[in-house]
Enzyme design. Sequence first.
Site, PDB file in Angstrom:
ATOM      1  N   LYS A  13      -3.515  18.162   4.776  1.00 39.05           N
ATOM      2  CA  LYS A  13      -3.496  16.898   4.010  1.00 39.05           C
ATOM      3  C   LYS A  13      -2.067  16.376   3.831  1.00 39.05           C
ATOM      4  O   LYS A  13      -1.813  15.202   4.018  1.00 39.05           O
ATOM      5  CB  LYS A  13      -4.114  17.082   2.608  1.00 39.05           C
ATOM      6  CG  LYS A  13      -5.579  17.427   2.600  1.00 39.05           C
ATOM      7  CD  LYS A  13      -6.155  17.354   1.187  1.00 39.05           C
ATOM      8  CE  LYS A  13      -5.508  18.311   0.217  1.00 39.05           C
ATOM      9  NZ  LYS A  13      -5.749  19.741   0.530  1.00 39.05           N
ATOM     10  N   ARG A  88     -10.118  16.241  -7.385  1.00 38.58           N
ATOM     11  CA  ARG A  88     -10.480  17.584  -6.942  1.00 38.58           C
ATOM     12  C   ARG A  88     -11.778  18.049  -7.586  1.00 38.58           C
ATOM     13  O   ARG A  88     -12.212  19.178  -7.334  1.00 38.58           O
ATOM     14  CB  ARG A  88      -9.364  18.539  -7.302  1.00 38.58           C
ATOM     15  CG  ARG A  88      -8.477  18.876  -6.081  1.00 38.58           C
ATOM     16  CD  ARG A  88      -7.590  19.957  -6.482  1.00 38.58           C
ATOM     17  NE  ARG A  88      -6.965  20.780  -5.556  1.00 38.58           N
ATOM     18  CZ  ARG A  88      -5.776  20.559  -5.000  1.00 38.58           C
ATOM     19  NH1 ARG A  88      -5.157  19.420  -5.133  1.00 38.58           N
ATOM     20  NH2 ARG A  88      -5.223  21.482  -4.273  1.00 38.58           N
ATOM     21  N   ARG A 127       2.769  29.062   6.181  1.00 39.94           N
ATOM     22  CA  ARG A 127       3.330  27.757   5.799  1.00 39.94           C
ATOM     23  C   ARG A 127       4.648  27.931   5.047  1.00 39.94           C
ATOM     24  O   ARG A 127       4.775  28.771   4.172  1.00 39.94           O
ATOM     25  CB  ARG A 127       2.332  27.002   4.919  1.00 39.94           C
ATOM     26  CG  ARG A 127       2.902  25.685   4.366  1.00 39.94           C
ATOM     27  CD  ARG A 127       1.842  24.744   3.897  1.00 39.94           C
ATOM     28  NE  ARG A 127       1.252  25.108   2.623  1.00 39.94           N
ATOM     29  CZ  ARG A 127       0.319  24.372   1.996  1.00 39.94           C
ATOM     30  NH1 ARG A 127      -0.134  23.255   2.564  1.00 39.94           N
ATOM     31  NH2 ARG A 127      -0.173  24.756   0.841  1.00 39.94           N
ATOM     32  N   ARG A 154       5.531  28.656  -0.796  1.00 39.84           N
ATOM     33  CA  ARG A 154       4.960  28.372  -2.114  1.00 39.84           C
ATOM     34  C   ARG A 154       4.337  29.646  -2.685  1.00 39.84           C
ATOM     35  O   ARG A 154       3.680  30.376  -1.948  1.00 39.84           O
ATOM     36  CB  ARG A 154       3.887  27.285  -1.993  1.00 39.84           C
ATOM     37  CG  ARG A 154       4.454  25.889  -1.915  1.00 39.84           C
ATOM     38  CD  ARG A 154       3.416  24.848  -1.584  1.00 39.84           C
ATOM     39  NE  ARG A 154       2.143  24.995  -2.311  1.00 39.84           N
ATOM     40  CZ  ARG A 154       1.147  24.125  -2.257  1.00 39.84           C
ATOM     41  NH1 ARG A 154       1.275  23.035  -1.518  1.00 39.84           N
ATOM     42  NH2 ARG A 154       0.035  24.319  -2.921  1.00 39.84           N
ATOM     43  N   ARG A 165      -8.086  29.808  -4.223  1.00 37.95           N
ATOM     44  CA  ARG A 165      -8.000  28.355  -4.013  1.00 37.95           C
ATOM     45  C   ARG A 165      -9.142  27.884  -3.113  1.00 37.95           C
ATOM     46  O   ARG A 165      -9.696  26.797  -3.311  1.00 37.95           O
ATOM     47  CB  ARG A 165      -6.639  27.986  -3.407  1.00 37.95           C
ATOM     48  CG  ARG A 165      -5.506  28.148  -4.426  1.00 37.95           C
ATOM     49  CD  ARG A 165      -4.143  28.110  -3.761  1.00 37.95           C
ATOM     50  NE  ARG A 165      -3.843  26.823  -3.160  1.00 37.95           N
ATOM     51  CZ  ARG A 165      -2.952  26.655  -2.176  1.00 37.95           C
ATOM     52  NH1 ARG A 165      -2.313  27.681  -1.673  1.00 37.95           N
ATOM     53  NH2 ARG A 165      -2.712  25.458  -1.704  1.00 37.95           N
TER      54      ARG A 165
HETATM   55  P1  AMP Z   1      -1.801  21.293  -3.779  1.00 36.46           P
HETATM   56  O1  AMP Z   1      -0.339  21.128  -3.517  1.00 36.46           O
HETATM   57  O2  AMP Z   1      -2.563  20.019  -3.685  1.00 36.46           O
HETATM   58  O3  AMP Z   1      -2.414  22.414  -2.956  1.00 36.46           O
HETATM   59  O4  AMP Z   1      -1.942  21.756  -5.318  1.00 36.46           O
HETATM   60  C1  AMP Z   1      -1.356  22.949  -5.784  1.00 36.46           C
HETATM   61  C2  AMP Z   1      -2.005  23.360  -7.091  1.00 36.46           C
HETATM   62  O5  AMP Z   1      -1.795  22.345  -8.088  1.00 36.46           O
HETATM   63  C3  AMP Z   1      -3.516  23.532  -7.062  1.00 36.46           C
HETATM   64  O6  AMP Z   1      -3.906  24.824  -6.588  1.00 36.46           O
HETATM   65  C4  AMP Z   1      -3.887  23.323  -8.518  1.00 36.46           C
HETATM   66  O7  AMP Z   1      -3.565  24.448  -9.292  1.00 36.46           O
HETATM   67  C5  AMP Z   1      -2.939  22.192  -8.910  1.00 36.46           C
HETATM   68  N1  AMP Z   1      -3.529  20.859  -8.658  1.00 36.46           N
HETATM   69  C6  AMP Z   1      -3.126  19.940  -7.734  1.00 36.46           C
HETATM   70  N2  AMP Z   1      -3.892  18.840  -7.800  1.00 36.46           N
HETATM   71  C7  AMP Z   1      -4.809  19.073  -8.770  1.00 36.46           C
HETATM   72  C8  AMP Z   1      -5.901  18.324  -9.293  1.00 36.46           C
HETATM   73  N3  AMP Z   1      -6.218  17.102  -8.818  1.00 36.46           N
HETATM   74  N4  AMP Z   1      -6.616  18.874 -10.307  1.00 36.46           N
HETATM   75  C9  AMP Z   1      -6.325  20.091 -10.804  1.00 36.46           C
HETATM   76  N5  AMP Z   1      -5.326  20.858 -10.345  1.00 36.46           N
HETATM   77  C10 AMP Z   1      -4.564  20.366  -9.331  1.00 36.46           C
END
Ligand code: AMP
Length: 207
Positions: A13, A88, A127, A154, A165
């Site tokens: 993404k 999400r 990654r 990360r 996740r």
């Molecule tokens: P990402 O970079 O999109 O993979 O997000 C990393 C982490 O941030 C996720 O595993 C969640 O813990 C949190 N996170 C990101 N976006 C959301 C969302 N829309 N709702 C809840 N938690 C989020």
Amino acid sequence: MNIVLLGAPGAGKGTQAAKLVEAYDIAHISTGDLLRAAVKAQTRLGLEAKSYMDAGELVPDSLVIGLVKERLQEPDTEKGFILDGFPRNSTQAVTLDAELSGLGREIDAAIAVIVNPEVIVNRLASRRVCRSCGYIGSAADASCPICAGEMYQRDDDRPETVRNRLDVYEKATAPLIDYYRGGELLVEVDGDRPVDEVFASIKAALA
Ligand code: AMP
């Protein structure tokens, strides 16, 4: 153009969002990036969000929805935006629709990048992200090919967290594919292909 980007962690993404932002000159709203910035800056929200992120859980809606609402008030989003990592779950999706309708805007397309779950754990294990410019690369990049910045892993890309996740994605986020299909906004794209091929499919679908 206002776009929602859906897909499992590691589906690509962030990489596709960066290309869409460049091609369509729209604002990039990544809730993951906003949350990581808040954690780094040690704001109250960041401190609250950190434990959820470290565990691979969703950060509570009350925190994330506020962030997105604020971000949507910023003028650069008027030319269009791509939401990367939001919504999400169904509460976030419904709230987003209501918020946008209040602003006289709407989602034009929801792009779901579909990948084989078996490849995701390996993809995420390798990654690496640039600390300076956010470029998403792999363990093969000794330094950032864009800005020579330091590449890091990360915390939540470690295998223990990745599995959670993926579970969270299946339970809370994957049902949104049907939500957007119902609204006739869904574009499904096979993400198990080279980055540029995936991007070409997305562009063709949006044309
Ligand atoms: P990402 O970079 O999109 O993979 O997000 C990393 C982490 O941030 C996720 O595993 C969640 O813990 C949190 N996170 C990101 N976006 C959301 C969302 N829309 N709702 C809840 N938690 C989020």
